[in-house]
Design a protein around this motif. Sequence first.
Motif, short mmCIF file in Angstrom:
data_model
loop_
_atom_site.label_atom_id
_atom_site.label_comp_id
_atom_site.label_asym_id
_atom_site.label_seq_id
_atom_site.Cartn_x
_atom_site.Cartn_y
_atom_site.Cartn_z
N ALA A 191 -9.30 -1.82 -5.88
CA ALA A 191 -8.26 -2.94 -5.31
C ALA A 191 -7.84 -3.80 -6.65
CB ALA A 191 -8.98 -3.85 -4.34
N VAL A 235 -5.63 -11.34 -6.58
CA VAL A 235 -6.44 -10.15 -6.86
C VAL A 235 -7.95 -10.61 -6.81
CG1 VAL A 235 -6.98 -8.56 -8.94
CG2 VAL A 235 -4.67 -9.33 -8.61
N ASP A 242 -5.43 -1.72 -8.54
CA ASP A 242 -4.31 -1.27 -7.79
C ASP A 242 -3.19 -2.40 -7.63
OD1 ASP A 242 -2.70 0.34 -6.18
OD2 ASP A 242 -3.28 -0.84 -4.29
N LEU A 243 -3.87 -3.89 -7.40
CA LEU A 243 -2.90 -5.04 -7.78
C LEU A 243 -2.67 -5.39 -8.88
CD1 LEU A 243 -5.16 -7.03 -4.89
CD2 LEU A 243 -2.87 -6.10 -4.45
N LEU A 244 -3.23 -5.20 -10.02
CA LEU A 244 -2.87 -5.48 -11.34
C LEU A 244 -1.58 -4.69 -11.83
CD1 LEU A 244 -6.22 -6.31 -13.24
CD2 LEU A 244 -4.50 -7.69 -12.68
N GLY A 245 -1.85 -3.35 -11.09
CA GLY A 245 -0.72 -2.62 -11.53
C GLY A 245 0.46 -2.80 -10.91
N ARG A 246 0.33 -3.50 -9.67
CA ARG A 246 1.74 -4.11 -9.18
C ARG A 246 2.05 -5.32 -9.48
NH1 ARG A 246 0.51 -3.30 -2.81
NH2 ARG A 246 -1.28 -2.32 -2.98
N ASP A 247 1.29 -5.80 -10.61
CA ASP A 247 1.60 -7.39 -10.93
C ASP A 247 1.55 -8.31 -9.79
OD1 ASP A 247 4.31 -6.47 -13.52
OD2 ASP A 247 1.99 -6.78 -13.74
N ALA A 248 0.61 -8.19 -9.05
CA ALA A 248 0.01 -9.10 -7.89
C ALA A 248 -0.31 -10.45 -8.80
CB ALA A 248 -0.82 -8.60 -7.14
N ALA A 249 -0.25 -11.45 -7.83
CA ALA A 249 -0.55 -12.80 -8.44
C ALA A 249 -2.02 -12.59 -8.79
CB ALA A 249 -0.40 -13.73 -7.14
N LEU A 250 -2.64 -13.36 -9.69
CA LEU A 250 -3.92 -13.11 -10.35
C LEU A 250 -4.98 -13.79 -9.27
CD1 LEU A 250 -3.66 -14.12 -13.98
CD2 LEU A 250 -3.95 -11.83 -13.10
#
Lengths: 111, 252
Positions: free
Chosen positions: B59, B73, B62-70
């Motif tokens: 997860a 994550v 996946d989220l880092l790859g989508r540049d989600a907020a840290l």
Amino acid sequence: MTTTYGPLSIWAVIVAGGVATFAIRLSFIHLFGRIDEVPPWIQRALVYVPAAVFAALVAPDFAPAAATIEAVVRPEVVGGLAAVLAAWYTEDVLWTVGAGMAGLHLARFLL
Amino acid sequence: MDSRLPPDLRDGVRDTLPLLLGIVPFALVAGVAGVEAGLTPLQTVGLSVVVFAGASQLAAIDLLGRDAALVTVVLTVVVINLRMVMYSASIAPYFRRLSARVRAGCAYVLTDQAYALALARYTSDRDRDSDTRRPYYYLGVALTLWIVWQAGTVVGVVFGAAVPDDWRLGFAVPLVFLALLVPAVSDAPSLAAAVVAAVVATVGAGLPFNAGLIAGALVGVVAGVGADRVGVGRDGGDGGGGGDPDPAEGHR
């Protein structure tokens, strides 16, 4: 889809996630004798965490961008359906990933 | 295997071997997905060493790859790993005589499988009278899993870096989530939790900080608990209490 975060941000996530996860693991092992029981309402909620979180994680990946046939029938969706079927019958990570990847590439070849 | 090792440790290692069929591909995906998402090999292996919890690692990747907020994550990692509170509470009595340092070590390698196998052993007839036994069996299971997990991650990193992008190996991440989701949907309330979470997360997909994911997970859990309360799809009713989640969830 590669990250644009720098090394500092990524390591911060790794350390924060690791410390938090370790704290969760240690919680009752450390507290034993002072608090021995997880409150029942938390237990009830925790039962539904996996279903909710994994559904929330994958749903946007497979959601169609528009209500057209082209938007719905994408290679990713075909692969996802193949994976769900495999997961249903085998409950095995290896078979699920294998079926999903096969479905994806087969659909890319055909569509 | 060295015969000078405690027999409990050897039993733990032996009982873990059949589980490795499910663990190895999972670890490989954790390695492959890390480099596919733009993490360095060291960061990917670091994630496996520091967090050591497969579903939450995927997860995070996946989220880092989508540049989600840290913040999102880290929060997602925490939510996925919250189930371990139950394992911690359940296995704590068996670790109570150990030193604080050994307890901390045992906690660090606590996983779904280590918990499930160790608890089955500790509650079996053979060990009923000695809840103070040294945690050799547990460590045999947990350390075997730890070594295989790290090795699998390293192999996945090397493999992932060598394979052309056209193989679309990153797609293995949502597939692993599906592999975890399908067994988790075992009754009407968990189906309600999954459907509501999916709808909320999809509708909220464009929100800042990936708030749709967090909202979906929270509303989904509430829906599951609510459906359970109302008794959806239940004929007998077990009087609540939650029951144990399937210990094999989340890591198989």
